[in-house]
Design a protein around this motif. Structure first.
Motif, PDB file in Angstrom:
ATOM      1  N   GLN A  93       0.826  -1.214   0.000  1.00  0.00           N
ATOM      2  CA  GLN A  93       0.000   0.000   0.000  1.00  0.00           C
ATOM      3  C   GLN A  93       0.858   1.262   0.000  1.00  0.00           C
ATOM      4  OE1 GLN A  93       0.676  -1.893   2.508  1.00  0.00           O
ATOM      5  NE2 GLN A  93       0.079  -1.126   4.509  1.00  0.00           N
ATOM      6  N   LYS A  94       2.023   1.172   0.673  1.00  0.00           N
ATOM      7  CA  LYS A  94       2.917   2.343   0.701  1.00  0.00           C
ATOM      8  C   LYS A  94       3.458   2.640  -0.701  1.00  0.00           C
ATOM      9  CE  LYS A  94       2.786   3.124   5.057  1.00  0.00           C
ATOM     10  NZ  LYS A  94       2.097   4.337   5.531  1.00  0.00           N
ATOM     11  N   VAL A 126       5.747  15.132   1.359  1.00  0.00           N
ATOM     12  CA  VAL A 126       4.314  14.861   1.451  1.00  0.00           C
ATOM     13  C   VAL A 126       4.061  13.470   2.026  1.00  0.00           C
ATOM     14  CG1 VAL A 126       2.160  14.718   0.162  1.00  0.00           C
ATOM     15  CG2 VAL A 126       3.877  16.374  -0.505  1.00  0.00           C
ATOM     16  N   GLN A 158       4.559  13.449   5.661  1.00  0.00           N
ATOM     17  CA  GLN A 158       3.454  14.148   6.313  1.00  0.00           C
ATOM     18  C   GLN A 158       2.298  13.164   6.542  1.00  0.00           C
ATOM     19  OE1 GLN A 158       3.348  17.784   4.001  1.00  0.00           O
ATOM     20  NE2 GLN A 158       1.598  18.496   5.202  1.00  0.00           N
ATOM     21  N   GLN A 159       2.029  12.350   5.529  1.00  0.00           N
ATOM     22  CA  GLN A 159       0.976  11.343   5.654  1.00  0.00           C
ATOM     23  C   GLN A 159       1.317  10.367   6.770  1.00  0.00           C
ATOM     24  OE1 GLN A 159       0.858   9.365   1.903  1.00  0.00           O
ATOM     25  NE2 GLN A 159       0.149  11.171   0.783  1.00  0.00           N
ATOM     26  N   ASP A 160       2.568   9.918   6.769  1.00  0.00           N
ATOM     27  CA  ASP A 160       2.973   8.944   7.771  1.00  0.00           C
ATOM     28  C   ASP A 160       2.850   9.512   9.179  1.00  0.00           C
ATOM     29  OD1 ASP A 160       3.393   6.997   5.990  1.00  0.00           O
ATOM     30  OD2 ASP A 160       5.574   7.215   5.874  1.00  0.00           O
ATOM     31  N   LEU A 214       0.721  11.665  10.218  1.00  0.00           N
ATOM     32  CA  LEU A 214      -0.698  11.617  10.587  1.00  0.00           C
ATOM     33  C   LEU A 214      -1.071  10.221  11.070  1.00  0.00           C
ATOM     34  CD1 LEU A 214      -2.928  13.472   7.962  1.00  0.00           C
ATOM     35  CD2 LEU A 214      -3.018  13.656  10.445  1.00  0.00           C
ATOM     36  N   GLU A 215      -0.622   9.221  10.308  1.00  0.00           N
ATOM     37  CA  GLU A 215      -0.965   7.842  10.632  1.00  0.00           C
ATOM     38  C   GLU A 215      -0.334   7.433  11.957  1.00  0.00           C
ATOM     39  OE1 GLU A 215      -0.067   5.185   7.436  1.00  0.00           O
ATOM     40  OE2 GLU A 215      -0.519   3.419   8.654  1.00  0.00           O
ATOM     41  N   GLU A 216       0.911   7.835  12.113  1.00  0.00           N
ATOM     42  CA  GLU A 216       1.653   7.527  13.338  1.00  0.00           C
ATOM     43  C   GLU A 216       0.870   8.013  14.552  1.00  0.00           C
ATOM     44  OE1 GLU A 216       4.982   5.456  13.856  1.00  0.00           O
ATOM     45  OE2 GLU A 216       5.310   6.872  12.215  1.00  0.00           O
ATOM     46  N   GLU A 253      -2.249   8.522  14.896  1.00  0.00           N
ATOM     47  CA  GLU A 253      -3.432   7.715  15.167  1.00  0.00           C
ATOM     48  C   GLU A 253      -3.057   6.352  15.731  1.00  0.00           C
ATOM     49  OE1 GLU A 253      -5.081   7.559  11.322  1.00  0.00           O
ATOM     50  OE2 GLU A 253      -5.802   9.624  11.370  1.00  0.00           O
ATOM     51  N   ASN A 254      -1.957   5.793  15.243  1.00  0.00           N
ATOM     52  CA  ASN A 254      -1.561   4.453  15.662  1.00  0.00           C
ATOM     53  C   ASN A 254      -1.208   4.394  17.133  1.00  0.00           C
ATOM     54  OD1 ASN A 254      -2.050   2.999  13.478  1.00  0.00           O
ATOM     55  ND2 ASN A 254       0.074   2.904  12.733  1.00  0.00           N
ATOM     56  N   GLU A 295      -2.611   5.486  19.615  1.00  0.00           N
ATOM     57  CA  GLU A 295      -3.741   5.122  20.478  1.00  0.00           C
ATOM     58  C   GLU A 295      -4.333   3.773  20.096  1.00  0.00           C
ATOM     59  OE1 GLU A 295      -6.718   7.702  18.869  1.00  0.00           O
ATOM     60  OE2 GLU A 295      -5.222   9.280  18.576  1.00  0.00           O
ATOM     61  N   LYS A 296      -3.863   3.192  18.988  1.00  0.00           N
ATOM     62  CA  LYS A 296      -4.569   2.039  18.444  1.00  0.00           C
ATOM     63  C   LYS A 296      -3.823   0.727  18.592  1.00  0.00           C
ATOM     64  CE  LYS A 296      -8.180   2.613  16.899  1.00  0.00           C
ATOM     65  NZ  LYS A 296      -9.315   1.949  16.358  1.00  0.00           N
ATOM     66  N   GLN A 306      -4.939  -2.883  19.810  1.00  0.00           N
ATOM     67  CA  GLN A 306      -6.110  -3.600  19.322  1.00  0.00           C
ATOM     68  C   GLN A 306      -5.780  -4.901  18.614  1.00  0.00           C
ATOM     69  OE1 GLN A 306      -8.926  -1.442  17.140  1.00  0.00           O
ATOM     70  NE2 GLN A 306      -9.836  -0.583  18.970  1.00  0.00           N
ATOM     71  N   GLU A 307      -4.603  -4.985  18.070  1.00  0.00           N
ATOM     72  CA  GLU A 307      -4.228  -6.216  17.351  1.00  0.00           C
ATOM     73  C   GLU A 307      -3.990  -7.336  18.343  1.00  0.00           C
ATOM     74  OE1 GLU A 307      -3.042  -8.515  14.016  1.00  0.00           O
ATOM     75  OE2 GLU A 307      -4.053  -6.594  14.146  1.00  0.00           O
TER      76      GLU A 307
END
Lengths: 938, 155
Positions: free
Chosen positions: B109-110, B135, B138-140, B142-144, B146-147, B149-150, B153-154
């Motif tokens: 996906q990357k 860019v 920057q996306q990473d 954002l994802e980082e 969110e991750n 806190e997540k 879950q796995e």
């Protein structure tokens, strides 16, 4: 890098461990069942959905069919988590095509993300529009995307994506993009200081300009200037240097864009472009060790050569390029050989004289034996393009020899090309027949039907060929291995012309019949049917062998195939009729075929039509002239359109005149409507033209004063001030404009365009810089030459972005009277000339009322400002003004100009009499002078 | 019209990434992948990087075990396309840090996200390595965020 979906990693590892396909399939099926169950169950959180969608995508990439999971991907798009949204969008773009039912569900989410403040979200939305690009999206989102492109608030990486997204939408659905309306604004992006934006904008403009050449014509100068700034002035940021070559991608695109247009008429632009091309050629002299550097440099070079060929095949640059290409086709690097041959084929297709290419004929022939099929193909194309009467025999022979060992993939095309060349350049019948029959027997199955049809056509239409063709084809028929196509030709030709050789030893009727019939059994039904017809014709030509033929008919009357059966039966009964009348009538010699376009050419070009971009050149010399290849046709259409618009541009000129005349009349009757938009009086059918000419309101009051002054303010509003200085000497002039930015912001993409008038040449040695800083001034110099009598005033269009896009259209005070030189005459001299010129058409006298009080000193200023020498003491009335002058033109010679103005201060009326040696000039001066006298207060 | 598709294919003919810039049915896509892959894999080294396929051209280059393949129209500039491929590889290399086929398999996906920053609608969007990587990171980031806190879950 942030991605830790362990479940996904494990799954991918599992798949990789499957050594055989069956195991992989098993694992995939298991996972699909699992995911299906999870999705059915519902109740998944965003993370789980994301993970499962990722797994599906992985399977999809491996080539497995994925028929579910679309809905989950759509759901992810509206997630508030970026990472989930991102996978959602990826899923949608990979799994969905543009007409998918769910595509419309996505439109709203996309719109929302387009409006987000975070640009990263805008980007996701833009990607998905660009990737899916369906009708629905185009209709509902094109406007939003356009806004993102042009808004000053957009970040540059968003604008780049927006430009390319629009490009994609335009390619798919051109009707949703108002290409013509956007032209002016979109073109300014070529000046953007961010090279990345210019790169994307150029891609967009290339597509839009192809279909709207006229509307986008201003992009030409801008493209040339940008190239010049990059290549000659070396103006670029280091980020955009790719292995020492500045942004080669943009260079290539701009060079290609210029090939959509005919060469520029403007001298400065042409010189600029010449410099650019020369610099590119010079830069390529030294080859680099680094592959990337070399490739980037050559990518630009080959595009530059293509452009140079497009501009003028006889130019010095093309000469240099031809020498360079000669070196390239022997290069060690295969890529360079390939491109060298390709570009040389382009050159050969355009050159008037093929000499520069023919020099390399031996090398090119050798390329047919290159190890790489790609190179061999290019060699073949080039040989086809460079073939003419002088080298046809060598080339065709070589091609025929090569055909035996050529790749199967190449053979059909080769056969066509050989057949075309043979036909086109044959100077002897014999050679044509020999080659074409040899071709058919060598290439066998690769010969399309068109080829043998064409042979029959040509033999039938050329009496001189018929006997030789019959003899040769008979020889071929007698050889043991004879391809069916030859049997077909043989059957047809002998049936028609066999009688021409029936006295030749070995070719008497029965021998002809036996030669054909020995092949009969091996042929397809279709060919047999054809041969039955031949036999039937034989019965007419050679009644003596009827006895041998009738049994054949008799036998085939019982054939299973209905076509054969019918022919045999009909021929049999006709041949056995008591009278031969019917037989003779039916078998009369075939009339010549009507001349038509060779089916071979259409076939060949069918093979390489269908490209979305316009070809900027075609293969094959004559082919270009003869064939309406689909693409070339559209291209021609376009250039035609362009031309005709150009012509109407010419008419536009006279329209200005007539509209100016209209203006004059208006002034007469309807006081002081001077500032009327000139456009108003334009004809309806010239509306389009009118738009570009529409003057900025109120702008004329400055220019009018400058008709009789050499310096002053040309235009002013709250943002911009334009000052003017000028000087004229006989037919030449120099004019400087001073543009002042009165605001606190930069003017971006500051552009000036002068619309030329026939016979008035205006050049500008240097364009002003495209950025005009706040509270600063820039200067632009113009050189002017009056070649011959011209009318009216040239338009100047200024555009820039300051917050928003703005254009100003004004007239430049360059009028015919500027090119006059006052002369001093005494009374007798004046009257002698006055009489010499005479009245009639060369005199114009008008009487008119002034709108302002008459000021004798003022009118003298105006008249001398119009460059008349005011002659004292010639007229007895001291109030009257008498003037003399000579108009200079560089090609139309000198024109004497005399004037007498009789003002009546009390009644506020004038009588103006103008005499010149050219009645057109007389009219023009009246047109220019009268409104000034009527309206200007001095 | 610029690039029509980008394929990453392993020496064994496995597809690692396939991106299409014009609309084709799944069947057509499969056909192109099969035929083009076959042609490209059978090429020998030292041959040129261009091939003719139907009315189009294929521009490809091999990097270690992976073939990077693009389809362009017959009138497009071949060399410049070749260098788009190279820039893509350079950016992947910088992003993954000495990229290898495995990186692209496990983070497919990357690879798509990076490609989206480089090419849109088949046209080069940004040639500056720095801008592209900025860019993407920057996306990473954002994802980082969110991750953080997540992660738990796995299972």
């Amino acid at each position: 890098m942030a991605s830790n979906m362990r479940g996904l990693t494990v799954f991918i590892a599992d798949i990789r461990n499957c050594r055989v396909r069956e195991l992989e399939e098993k694992r995939i099926n298991k996972e699909m069942a699992n995911i299906r169950a999870k999705f059915k169950d519902g109740n998944l959180n965003g993370y789980q959905k994301k993970k499962y969608v990722c797994k599906l995508l992985y399977m999809y990439i491996l080539g497995w069919d994925i028929d579910f999971g679309h809905m989950e991907a759509v759901n992810l798009i509206s997630s508030s988590k970026y990472s989930e949204k991102q996978i959602g969008y990826l899923g949608v773009t990979l799994l969905m095509h543009e007409n998918h039912d769910l595509a419309r569900l996505v439109v709203n989410s996309i719109r929302k993300d387009l409006g987000e403040l975070n640009e990263i979200y805008n980007c996701l939305a833009l990607h998905s529009i660009a990737n899916i690009g369906g009708r629905e999206m185009a209709d509902s989102l094109a406007g939003d995307v356009h806004k993102l492109l042009l808004s000053q608030n957009s970040k540059s990486f968003v604008r780049k994506k927006a430009a390319l997204t629009l490009l994609r939408l335009y390619r798919k659905h051109p009707d949703v993009i108002p290409a013509a309306d956007w032209a002016e604004r979109v073109i300014t992006l070529l000046d953007d200081s961010d090279l990345g934006i210019t790169l994307c904008a150029t891609s967009l403009i290339m597509a839009l300009a192809q279909d709207n050449l006229e509307e986008y014509k201003d992009c030409y100068t801008k493209a040339v200037n940008r190239l010049s700034r990059i290549i000659v002035d070396k103006e670029y940021s280091p980020d955009y240097v790719y292995y020492k070559v500045p942004i080669p991608w943009l260079q290539v695109k701009l060079l290609r864009l210029l090939q959509y247009y005919p060469a520029s008429e403007d001298r400065d632009t042409r010189n600029n472009l010449h410099n650019v091309l020369q610099t590119i050629l010079n830069n390529s002299q030294d080859t680099q060790k680094n592959v990337q550097h070399n490739n980037a440099q050559n990518a630009v070079l080959f595009e530059a050569i293509n452009l140079a060929i497009h501009l003028d095949t006889e130019s010095q640059i093309v000469n240099q390029a031809a020498i360079l290409l000669g070196r390239f086709i022997t290069a060690k690097e295969t890529n360079v050989r390939y491109l060298g041959l390709e570009t040389m084929a382009h050159l050969a297709a355009c050159l008037d004289s093929l000499e520069p290419v023919k020099k390399h004929q031996d090398t090119i022939l050798l390329s047919l034996r290159d190890k790489d099929i790609s190179v061999r193909r290019r060699g073949l194309d080039l040989l086809y393009s460079m073939c003419d009467v002088t080298n046809a025999k060598v080339i065709v022979t070589e091609l025929l020899r090569y055909l035996n060992i050529a790749d199967y993939a190449l053979r059909e095309e080769m056969v066509l090309k050989i057949a075309i060349l043979t036909e086109r350049f044959a100077t002897e019948y014999q050679w044509y027949v020999d080659i074409i029959l040899q071709l058919i027997s060598t290439a066998g199955d690769h010969v399309g039907e068109e080829v043998w049809y064409r042979v029959v056509q040509i033999v039938t239409n050329n009496e001189g060929l018929q006997e030789y063709a019959s003899r040769t084809v008979l020889t071929h028929l007698k050889s043991p291995a004879c391809h069916e196509n030859l049997v077909k030709i043989g059957g047809y030709i002998l049936g028609e012309f066999g009688h021409l050789i029936s006295n030749v030893p070995g070719a008497n009727p029965i021998e002809q019949f036996q030669a054909i019939h020995s092949k009969f059994g091996m042929c397809t039904l279709q060919t047999r049917a054809l041969l039955l017809t031949t036999y039937f014709k034989f019965i007419n030509l050679f009644p003596e062998i009827k006895g041998e033929i009738l049994p054949v008919f008799n036998q085939y009357r019982h054939a299973l195939d209905s076509e054969l059966q019918q022919r045999a039966s009909e021929y049999m009964s006709m041949a056995t009729m008591p009278s031969e009348d019917l037989l003779q009538t039916v078998c009369e010699e075939m009339p010549p075929f009507p001349e038509r376009e060779s089916a071979l050419l259409s076939r060949l070009h069918q093979k390489n039509s269908d490209t979305e971009d316009k070809r900027t050149w075609l293969l094959g010399r004559e082919a270009n002239k003869e064939i309406n290849l689909k693409t070339s046709f559209t291209q021609r259409n376009n250039s035609f359109e362009f031309k005709s618009k150009d012509e109407s541009n010419g008419n536009g000129e006279s329209d200005i005149i007539s509209s100016l005349e209209g203006l004059k009349i208006e002034n007469n009757t309807n006081n002081n409507k001077e500032n009327n938009n000139i456009n108003n009086t334009n004809n309806n059918d010239n509306n389009e033209q009118g738009e570009t000419f529409s003057l900025t309101p109120e702008s004329e009051r400055w220019v009018n004063k400058l008709l009789y002054n050499n310096e002053g303010i040309l235009y002013e509003d709250n943002q911009l001030q334009i000052g003017l200085k000028s000087e004229y000497h006989s037919h030449l002039g120099r004019l400087a404009l001073y543009f002042g930015n009165k605001t606190n912001e930069n003017f971006i993409s500051f552009t000036t365009v002068v619309e030329n008038i026939n016979d008035l040449i205006i050049t500008t040695p240097q364009k002003p810089s495209t950025i005009l800083a706040p509270a600063s001034q820039t200067q632009q110099l113009f050189h002017i030459e009056c070649q011959d009598v011209f009318f009216g005033l040239p338009n100047l269009r200024i555009s820039y972005i300051s917050g928003k896009f703005r254009t100003i259209c004004i007239k430049l005070p360059i009028t015919l009277n500027k090119f006059m030189e006052p002369i001093q005459l005494n009374g007798p001299e004046f009257f002698a000339r006055w009489k010499q010129i005479g009245g009639d058409q060369r005199e114009k006298q008008i009487v008119f009322t002034s709108n302002v009080p008459i000021n004798i000193q003022g009118i003298r200023k105006i008249i001398s400002g119009f460059r008349y020498e005011i002659l004292e003491g010639v007229d007895i009335n001291p109030h009257n003004v008498v003037g003399a002058s000579v108009l200079y033109t560089s090609e139309g010679g000198m024109i004497g100009c005399l004037l007498r103005l009789e003002p009546n201060v009390d009644t506020q009326m004038y009588r103006l009499t103008i005499r010149t040696t050219n009645h057109i000039v007389t009219n023009e001066f009246c047109t220019l002078l009268q409104p000034r006298l009527m309206n200007d207060l001095i | 019209m610029g690039i029509k598709y980008v394929l990453l294919v392993s020496r064994q003919g496995k597809v690692r990434l396939a991106k299409w810039f014009n609309t084709l049915s799944p069947k057509e896509k499969q056909k192109i992948i099969k035929e083009v892959t076959q042609m490209v894999l059978s090429r020998r080294t030292k041959m040129c990087n261009f091939l003719e396929y139907k009315d189009e051209k294929v521009v490809y280059r091999r990097y270690a075990s992976l073939f990077f393949v693009t389809g362009i129209s017959s009138t497009d500039n071949e060399l410049i396309t070749l260098e788009i491929i190279h820039r893509f590889v350079e950016i992947l290399d910088r992003y993954f840090g000495n990229v290898c086929e495995l990186d692209l398999i496990f983070n497919f996906q990357k690879a798509y996200f990076v490609l989206d920053e480089l090419i849109i609608a088949g046209e080069m969007q940004e040639s500056s390595k720095k801008s592209v990587l900025r860019v993407v990171s920057q996306q990473d980031a954002l994802e980082e965020g969110e991750n953080g806190e997540k992660g738990w879950q796995e299972k």
